[in-house]
Design a protein around this motif. Structure first.
Motif, PDB file in Angstrom:
ATOM      1  N   GLY A  70      -2.311  -3.278  -6.980  1.00 10.72           N
ATOM      2  CA  GLY A  70      -1.840  -4.109  -6.216  1.00 10.72           C
ATOM      3  C   GLY A  70      -1.402  -3.535  -4.913  1.00 10.72           C
ATOM      4  N   ILE A  71      -1.894  -2.697  -4.409  1.00  8.72           N
ATOM      5  CA  ILE A  71      -1.657  -1.737  -3.049  1.00  8.72           C
ATOM      6  C   ILE A  71      -2.321  -2.143  -1.989  1.00  8.72           C
ATOM      7  CG2 ILE A  71      -1.004   0.349  -4.358  1.00  8.72           C
ATOM      8  CD1 ILE A  71      -3.695   1.546  -3.128  1.00  8.72           C
ATOM      9  N   GLY A  72      -3.382  -3.134  -2.120  1.00 13.59           N
ATOM     10  CA  GLY A  72      -4.202  -3.702  -1.030  1.00 13.59           C
ATOM     11  C   GLY A  72      -3.648  -4.228   0.158  1.00 13.59           C
ATOM     12  N   ARG A  73      -2.696  -5.098   0.060  1.00 10.92           N
ATOM     13  CA  ARG A  73      -1.845  -5.680   1.166  1.00 10.92           C
ATOM     14  C   ARG A  73      -0.989  -4.459   1.804  1.00 10.92           C
ATOM     15  NH1 ARG A  73       1.362 -11.169   0.033  1.00 10.92           N
ATOM     16  NH2 ARG A  73      -0.845 -11.699  -0.587  1.00 10.92           N
ATOM     17  N   TYR A  74      -0.480  -3.748   1.211  1.00  9.38           N
ATOM     18  CA  TYR A  74       0.471  -2.656   1.865  1.00  9.38           C
ATOM     19  C   TYR A  74      -0.532  -1.939   2.612  1.00  9.38           C
ATOM     20  CZ  TYR A  74       2.941   1.587   2.612  1.00  9.38           C
ATOM     21  OH  TYR A  74       3.410   2.633   3.081  1.00  9.38           O
ATOM     22  N   VAL A  75      -1.694  -1.550   2.143  1.00 12.29           N
ATOM     23  CA  VAL A  75      -2.615  -0.414   2.759  1.00 12.29           C
ATOM     24  C   VAL A  75      -2.966  -1.385   3.862  1.00 12.29           C
ATOM     25  CG1 VAL A  75      -4.707   0.714   2.586  1.00 12.29           C
ATOM     26  CG2 VAL A  75      -3.187   1.004   0.630  1.00 12.29           C
ATOM     27  N   GLU A  76      -3.475  -2.314   4.048  1.00 10.10           N
ATOM     28  CA  GLU A  76      -4.055  -3.017   5.153  1.00 10.10           C
ATOM     29  C   GLU A  76      -2.866  -3.273   6.226  1.00 10.10           C
ATOM     30  OE1 GLU A  76      -6.474  -4.479   7.515  1.00 10.10           O
ATOM     31  OE2 GLU A  76      -7.232  -3.969   5.655  1.00 10.10           O
ATOM     32  N   ARG A  77      -1.773  -3.562   5.864  1.00  7.82           N
ATOM     33  CA  ARG A  77      -0.825  -3.815   6.657  1.00  7.82           C
ATOM     34  C   ARG A  77      -0.202  -2.245   7.413  1.00  7.82           C
ATOM     35  NH1 ARG A  77       5.068  -2.952   6.380  1.00  7.82           N
ATOM     36  NH2 ARG A  77       4.514  -2.897   4.197  1.00  7.82           N
ATOM     37  N   LYS A  78      -0.235  -1.426   6.687  1.00  7.00           N
ATOM     38  CA  LYS A  78       0.272  -0.065   7.167  1.00  7.00           C
ATOM     39  C   LYS A  78      -0.987   0.508   8.017  1.00  7.00           C
ATOM     40  CE  LYS A  78       3.507   1.584   6.344  1.00  7.00           C
ATOM     41  NZ  LYS A  78       4.960   1.774   7.377  1.00  7.00           N
ATOM     42  N   SER A  79      -2.270   0.277   7.680  1.00  8.32           N
ATOM     43  CA  SER A  79      -3.199   0.756   8.506  1.00  8.32           C
ATOM     44  C   SER A  79      -3.530   0.177   9.902  1.00  8.32           C
ATOM     45  CB  SER A  79      -4.397   0.492   7.685  1.00  8.32           C
ATOM     46  OG  SER A  79      -4.732   0.941   6.769  1.00  8.32           O
ATOM     47  N   GLU A  80      -2.873  -1.363   9.698  1.00  8.74           N
ATOM     48  CA  GLU A  80      -2.985  -1.964  11.176  1.00  8.74           C
ATOM     49  C   GLU A  80      -1.956  -1.653  12.117  1.00  8.74           C
ATOM     50  OE1 GLU A  80      -3.803  -4.455  14.298  1.00  8.74           O
ATOM     51  OE2 GLU A  80      -5.201  -4.003  12.444  1.00  8.74           O
ATOM     52  N   GLU A  81      -0.641  -1.121  11.558  1.00  9.75           N
ATOM     53  CA  GLU A  81       0.317  -0.535  12.256  1.00  9.75           C
ATOM     54  C   GLU A  81       0.197   0.633  12.566  1.00  9.75           C
ATOM     55  OE1 GLU A  81       5.100   0.665  11.231  1.00  9.75           O
ATOM     56  OE2 GLU A  81       3.921  -0.380   9.614  1.00  9.75           O
ATOM     57  N   ILE A  82      -0.611   1.633  12.205  1.00  8.38           N
ATOM     58  CA  ILE A  82      -1.134   2.919  12.692  1.00  8.38           C
ATOM     59  C   ILE A  82      -2.086   2.742  13.758  1.00  8.38           C
ATOM     60  CG2 ILE A  82      -1.983   5.334  12.130  1.00  8.38           C
ATOM     61  CD1 ILE A  82      -0.953   4.815   9.493  1.00  8.38           C
ATOM     62  N   ARG A  83      -3.141   1.611  13.771  1.00  6.70           N
ATOM     63  CA  ARG A  83      -4.386   1.507  14.656  1.00  6.70           C
ATOM     64  C   ARG A  83      -3.716   1.172  15.727  1.00  6.70           C
ATOM     65  NH1 ARG A  83      -7.394  -1.121  11.179  1.00  6.70           N
ATOM     66  NH2 ARG A  83      -6.728  -3.172  11.640  1.00  6.70           N
ATOM     67  N   GLU A  84      -2.691   0.311  15.996  1.00  7.82           N
ATOM     68  CA  GLU A  84      -2.318  -0.396  17.102  1.00  7.82           C
ATOM     69  C   GLU A  84      -1.682   0.820  17.823  1.00  7.82           C
ATOM     70  OE1 GLU A  84       0.809  -3.167  16.070  1.00  7.82           O
ATOM     71  OE2 GLU A  84      -0.691  -4.703  15.480  1.00  7.82           O
ATOM     72  N   LYS A  85      -1.271   1.906  17.701  1.00  3.88           N
ATOM     73  CA  LYS A  85      -0.780   2.953  18.281  1.00  3.88           C
ATOM     74  C   LYS A  85      -2.034   3.916  18.902  1.00  3.88           C
ATOM     75  CE  LYS A  85       3.254   3.448  15.385  1.00  3.88           C
ATOM     76  NZ  LYS A  85       3.795   4.565  14.802  1.00  3.88           N
ATOM     77  N   MET A  86      -3.231   3.642  18.351  1.00  5.09           N
ATOM     78  CA  MET A  86      -4.476   4.672  18.831  1.00  5.09           C
ATOM     79  C   MET A  86      -5.372   4.364  19.704  1.00  5.09           C
ATOM     80  SD  MET A  86      -5.262   5.495  14.571  1.00  5.09           S
ATOM     81  CE  MET A  86      -6.404   6.895  14.855  1.00  5.09           C
TER      82      MET A  86
END
Length: 329
Positions: free
Chosen positions: A282-298
């Motif tokens: 059940g981690i898919g949504r969390y991983v996608e959300r956190k990935s997007e949060e990091i990507r926005e800074k890069m």
């Protein structure tokens, strides 16, 4: 008395994702790892895909894959099916002790409660007798894993303590769990907590990811930031998905909880790897959300670099895993 095999409680405000069930492992590189691919998929909770791969490996005669195929089929169906029993027995015929123990436990399986267990080559009592015959001599010679298996066979906590004292990380972890749940006698206030911490540290030093995650909780409660940084990074290096998700988030400062130097590239790389788990656990949504949060800074260059970092991590670390208990219930 058999322990209640539940992970020690974690404070959710610290851990972004709590660990599921895990199995014992020591950090090692993928180049050294010989684990069959079906078992890797099983440990990643990709059960349907794991069954297909394990069937191929089991048919080719891989004893470990035969055992894990039995596990996968039993867990997927929630009871001992004829097919699961067939593969357990195939492994048991080659003296796979884990398969023998699971066959001995069939009397407690759901199939026994509803009266439709498949015919077995031995009774549960006979399987237990065989398990004892194979394991006891090794345990009497001090083999740490055999001491632990005698605990699983007999449910006698003395074997668990002997195994823990002999240095078996899995036993050390369950000693901590048992003492946290009230086992053992501690007259002086604080001694129980100190003993739990001791066992978790020893198990962590032995490379057991579940112990590392629970030991991190103690360090958090004590405010030991240096220890937190060390053990979270160490746990991530085992391939534990929960440790990697926390480590990746913290080094990317999403959020900055324990003072790691900012490393967006590595943090994003780790979440790129976690996407390979899809929605296992059940981690898919969390991983996608956190990935997007990091990507926005890069920057685009940093994102490109992170792909190389992810590739290098995958080549030099064990596979991602939820580490379900090998001798599952």
């Amino acid at each position: 008395m058999k322990l209640n095999k539940r992970p020690l409680v974690l404070i959710l405000s610290f851990f972004l994702i709590t660990t599921s069930t895990l199995a014992s492992t020591n950090p090692s590189s993928n180049t050294e790892q010989k684990e069959p691919f079906g078992i890797i998929l099983y440990n990643q909770l990709k059960i349907d895909r794991a069954i297909l791969e394990l069937e191929r490996e089991a048919t080719d005669g891989n004893t470990e894959s035969q055992y894990y195929l039995g596990e996968a089929l039993r867990k997927k169906n929630r009871y001992m099916t004829p097919e699961a029993q067939h593969w357990y027995e195939s492994a048991a015929e080659k003296n796979n002790i884990y398969a023998i123990i699971q066959l001995a436990r069939a009397k407690n399986d759901l199939c026994a409660k509803v009266g439709n267990c498949p015919p077995s080559k031995k009774t549960p009592a006979e399987w237990f007798e065989l398990a004892n015959k194979l394991v006891l001599p090794k345990a009497q010679n001090g083999d740490p894993e055999s001491l632990y298996l005698m605990y699983e066979i007999t449910l006698n906590r003395e074997w668990l303590e002997k195994s823990a004292n002999a240095g078996y990380p899995t036993a050390q972890y369950w000693m901590a769990v048992s003492e946290r749940q009230g086992e053992g006698f501690f007259l002086i206030p604080g001694k129980r907590e100190a003993s739990v911490k001791k066992w978790l540290l020893l198990s962590s030093e032995g490379g057991y990811p579940k112990a590392m995650m629970d030991y991190l909780q103690i360090l958090f409660e004590e405010g030991d930031v240096v220890g937190l940084r060390h053990w979270l990074e160490t746990a991530a290096a085992t391939g534990d998905q929960a440790a990697i998700s926390n480590y990746g988030a913290y080094i990317a400062h999403t959020p900055d909880k324990i003072g790691y130097p900012l490393d967006l590239v590595k943090g994003y790389a780790l979440f790129t790897l976690l996407k390979e788990l899809e929605d296992s656990g059940g981690i898919g949504r969390y991983v996608e959300r956190k990935s997007e949060e990091i990507r926005e800074k890069m920057t685009s260059e940093q994102i490109e670099k992170s792909l190389e970092v992810a590739k290098d991590w995958k080549a030099t670390h064990p596979p991602l895993s939820f580490f379900p208990d090998k001798l599952g219930r």
